[in-house]
Every structure is written in structure tokens, then in C-alpha cells.
Design a protein around this motif. Sequence first.
Motif, PDB file in Angstrom:
ATOM      1  N   ALA A 156       0.845  -1.202   0.000  1.00 48.73           N
ATOM      2  CA  ALA A 156       0.000   0.000   0.000  1.00 48.73           C
ATOM      3  C   ALA A 156       0.880   1.253   0.000  1.00 48.73           C
ATOM      4  O   ALA A 156       0.579   2.236  -0.698  1.00 48.73           O
ATOM      5  N   GLU A 157       1.970   1.242   0.755  1.00 48.72           N
ATOM      6  CA  GLU A 157       2.914   2.367   0.752  1.00 48.72           C
ATOM      7  C   GLU A 157       3.537   2.537  -0.633  1.00 48.72           C
ATOM      8  O   GLU A 157       3.688   3.659  -1.126  1.00 48.72           O
ATOM      9  N   MET A 158       3.900   1.410  -1.254  1.00 48.15           N
ATOM     10  CA  MET A 158       4.498   1.465  -2.592  1.00 48.15           C
ATOM     11  C   MET A 158       3.504   2.000  -3.612  1.00 48.15           C
ATOM     12  O   MET A 158       3.876   2.766  -4.515  1.00 48.15           O
ATOM     13  N   LYS A 159       2.250   1.620  -3.471  1.00 48.72           N
ATOM     14  CA  LYS A 159       1.204   2.118  -4.374  1.00 48.72           C
ATOM     15  C   LYS A 159       1.097   3.630  -4.244  1.00 48.72           C
ATOM     16  O   LYS A 159       1.032   4.351  -5.249  1.00 48.72           O
ATOM     17  N   ALA A 160       1.092   4.131  -3.012  1.00 49.36           N
ATOM     18  CA  ALA A 160       1.000   5.571  -2.796  1.00 49.36           C
ATOM     19  C   ALA A 160       2.214   6.288  -3.379  1.00 49.36           C
ATOM     20  O   ALA A 160       2.079   7.351  -4.005  1.00 49.36           O
ATOM     21  N   SER A 161       3.389   5.717  -3.217  1.00 49.09           N
ATOM     22  CA  SER A 161       4.601   6.317  -3.794  1.00 49.09           C
ATOM     23  C   SER A 161       4.535   6.343  -5.307  1.00 49.09           C
ATOM     24  O   SER A 161       4.909   7.337  -5.941  1.00 49.09           O
ATOM     25  N   ALA A 162       4.068   5.253  -5.897  1.00 47.67           N
ATOM     26  CA  ALA A 162       3.955   5.193  -7.362  1.00 47.67           C
ATOM     27  C   ALA A 162       2.948   6.217  -7.863  1.00 47.67           C
ATOM     28  O   ALA A 162       3.197   6.908  -8.853  1.00 47.67           O
ATOM     29  N   ALA A 163       1.820   6.349  -7.171  1.00 47.13           N
ATOM     30  CA  ALA A 163       0.800   7.319  -7.584  1.00 47.13           C
ATOM     31  C   ALA A 163       1.349   8.741  -7.491  1.00 47.13           C
ATOM     32  O   ALA A 163       1.130   9.562  -8.389  1.00 47.13           O
ATOM     33  N   ALA A 164       2.077   9.024  -6.426  1.00 49.67           N
ATOM     34  CA  ALA A 164       2.653  10.360  -6.270  1.00 49.67           C
ATOM     35  C   ALA A 164       3.696  10.631  -7.351  1.00 49.67           C
ATOM     36  O   ALA A 164       3.751  11.733  -7.910  1.00 49.67           O
ATOM     37  N   ALA A 165       4.496   9.650  -7.658  1.00 50.78           N
ATOM     38  CA  ALA A 165       5.541   9.821  -8.668  1.00 50.78           C
ATOM     39  C   ALA A 165       4.964  10.007 -10.061  1.00 50.78           C
ATOM     40  O   ALA A 165       5.521  10.743 -10.875  1.00 50.78           O
ATOM     41  N   LEU A 166       3.854   9.385 -10.328  1.00 48.92           N
ATOM     42  CA  LEU A 166       3.252   9.467 -11.652  1.00 48.92           C
ATOM     43  C   LEU A 166       2.242  10.603 -11.773  1.00 48.92           C
ATOM     44  O   LEU A 166       1.786  10.912 -12.875  1.00 48.92           O
ATOM     45  N   GLY A 167       1.895  11.212 -10.653  1.00 50.99           N
ATOM     46  CA  GLY A 167       0.910  12.288 -10.665  1.00 50.99           C
ATOM     47  C   GLY A 167       1.493  13.600 -11.169  1.00 50.99           C
ATOM     48  O   GLY A 167       2.692  13.704 -11.467  1.00 50.99           O
ATOM     49  N   GLU A 168       0.627  14.595 -11.239  1.00 51.00           N
ATOM     50  CA  GLU A 168       1.079  15.921 -11.671  1.00 51.00           C
ATOM     51  C   GLU A 168       2.174  16.405 -10.727  1.00 51.00           C
ATOM     52  O   GLU A 168       2.065  16.298  -9.505  1.00 51.00           O
ATOM     53  N   ASN A 169       3.237  16.908 -11.283  1.00 46.81           N
ATOM     54  CA  ASN A 169       4.418  17.364 -10.536  1.00 46.81           C
ATOM     55  C   ASN A 169       5.121  16.218  -9.805  1.00 46.81           C
ATOM     56  O   ASN A 169       5.870  16.468  -8.857  1.00 46.81           O
ATOM     57  N   GLY A 170       4.853  14.995 -10.210  1.00 41.73           N
ATOM     58  CA  GLY A 170       5.500  13.847  -9.565  1.00 41.73           C
ATOM     59  C   GLY A 170       6.944  13.700  -9.990  1.00 41.73           C
ATOM     60  O   GLY A 170       7.392  14.269 -10.979  1.00 41.73           O
ATOM     61  N   ASN A 171       7.669  12.938  -9.215  1.00 36.92           N
ATOM     62  CA  ASN A 171       9.071  12.669  -9.498  1.00 36.92           C
ATOM     63  C   ASN A 171       9.282  11.167  -9.466  1.00 36.92           C
ATOM     64  O   ASN A 171       9.312  10.565  -8.396  1.00 36.92           O
ATOM     65  N   VAL A 172       9.427  10.559 -10.629  1.00 38.01           N
ATOM     66  CA  VAL A 172       9.599   9.113 -10.718  1.00 38.01           C
ATOM     67  C   VAL A 172      10.791   8.655  -9.886  1.00 38.01           C
ATOM     68  O   VAL A 172      10.756   7.583  -9.298  1.00 38.01           O
ATOM     69  N   ARG A 173      11.817   9.454  -9.791  1.00 41.44           N
ATOM     70  CA  ARG A 173      13.004   9.062  -9.018  1.00 41.44           C
ATOM     71  C   ARG A 173      12.688   8.867  -7.539  1.00 41.44           C
ATOM     72  O   ARG A 173      13.350   8.132  -6.845  1.00 41.44           O
ATOM     73  N   ALA A 174      11.636   9.517  -7.052  1.00 42.26           N
ATOM     74  CA  ALA A 174      11.246   9.389  -5.645  1.00 42.26           C
ATOM     75  C   ALA A 174      10.826   7.965  -5.315  1.00 42.26           C
ATOM     76  O   ALA A 174      10.942   7.515  -4.178  1.00 42.26           O
ATOM     77  N   CYS A 175      10.334   7.231  -6.308  1.00 41.19           N
ATOM     78  CA  CYS A 175       9.917   5.836  -6.084  1.00 41.19           C
ATOM     79  C   CYS A 175      11.100   4.955  -5.721  1.00 41.19           C
ATOM     80  O   CYS A 175      10.951   3.932  -5.075  1.00 41.19           O
ATOM     81  N   PHE A 176      12.275   5.338  -6.180  1.00 40.61           N
ATOM     82  CA  PHE A 176      13.440   4.470  -6.033  1.00 40.61           C
ATOM     83  C   PHE A 176      14.431   5.014  -5.015  1.00 40.61           C
ATOM     84  O   PHE A 176      15.542   4.539  -4.911  1.00 40.61           O
ATOM     85  N   ALA A 177      14.028   6.018  -4.263  1.00 42.45           N
ATOM     86  CA  ALA A 177      14.926   6.621  -3.265  1.00 42.45           C
ATOM     87  C   ALA A 177      15.031   5.746  -2.040  1.00 42.45           C
ATOM     88  O   ALA A 177      14.215   4.956  -1.729  1.00 42.45           O
TER      89      ALA A 177
END
Length: 177
Positions: A156-177
Motif C-alpha cells: 500500500a505504501e508502494m502504491k502511494a509512492s507510485a501514484a505520487a511519482a506518476l501524478g502531476e508534478n510527480g518525481n519518478v526518481r522518488a519511487c526508487f529513493a
Amino acid sequence: MWSSSPGLHSAEQLRETAAAPERSGHRFLWSVRNPAGNPNLVEILPEGFLERTKDRGIVVRSWAPQLEVLGLEAVAGFVTHCGRSSVMEAVASGVVMIAWPLYAEQRMNKIFLVEEMKAALPLNAAEGGFIRHWLERWVRELMDSNTGREIRRRVAEMKASAAAALGENGNVRACFA
């Protein structure tokens, strides 16, 4: 959700696989194709399987829209071969996994999913590829135990991170930090 890739499982392995969702007691959707050389899936499955499971299981005898299915609220777990796309779709959908790699990089993906990400339970096939008792055990573990709850929390945490990274103003790199 169970998914069986075409031509990779023998008729005997499909019978073994069918026993797990039936015995687990949980609802299921199983996307499965006939193994090569056997055009009738009903003849392969354990006698009476479809009748005994009709109130809590659906067997799709062809391809299923995996991403769409994983997005359904009712889907709580996914038996996956650990292909990159399947793993990404499951994580983005917040669905926990039982990792059953078949070949190549899928074995490394399983190690990463289970040991590093702690987002899946491992399925280790016995000699000959048979998995009934292991699969049944891991379905129950995933659905009914503290370990399963912890894996669901992490995914569930990973899902939220993925949604944030893919959303408007998201940062895909944040998923892998």
C-alpha cells in the motif's frame, strides 16, 4: 488472481495448481489457457472442480485484462510469474504477490520482491514443478496472517509512492529513493 502463461505448465501441473485455490477457501479468479496439445481445459482440471468452485471462483479460459483486474478493489493478491510488467502493475495497483517465477530474469525479480522489497511471498515448486501445498499455504499466509498484513501494508505504501511519482508534478526518481 492466478495467471498461467500458455505452454509453460503441463496438464498435471495445472491440476496441482487448481487444487490450491479450491482448498484455500478464498475467492479467486484464475486466468489459464490449455497446455499445448490438449484442447480441452475441462478435461485437465480435477473432476468437478468448476462445479465445486463456481460460487467463489472464476476460471477465465483465455487471456484476461491483467491491469484492469488488478485495479479491482476485490483483488487482494496475485500469483505472478514475476515478469517486470506484472510486478509493476501489481505494485501500482497495491496488490500483494505470491512470486512464482518460471524462467530467466523472473527468478532475480522474485528475490528482489521477496527479500529486498518484502512485497511478496515466495513460491518454491517441488521437484517436477508441483506446488499445490505450497501455494495453498502461501494464499492462506497472505490473506490471514500478520506476515500477510505487513506485506499488504508495504505494498500500500508502494502504491502511494507510485501514484505520487506518476501524478502531476510527480518525481519518478522518488519511487526508487
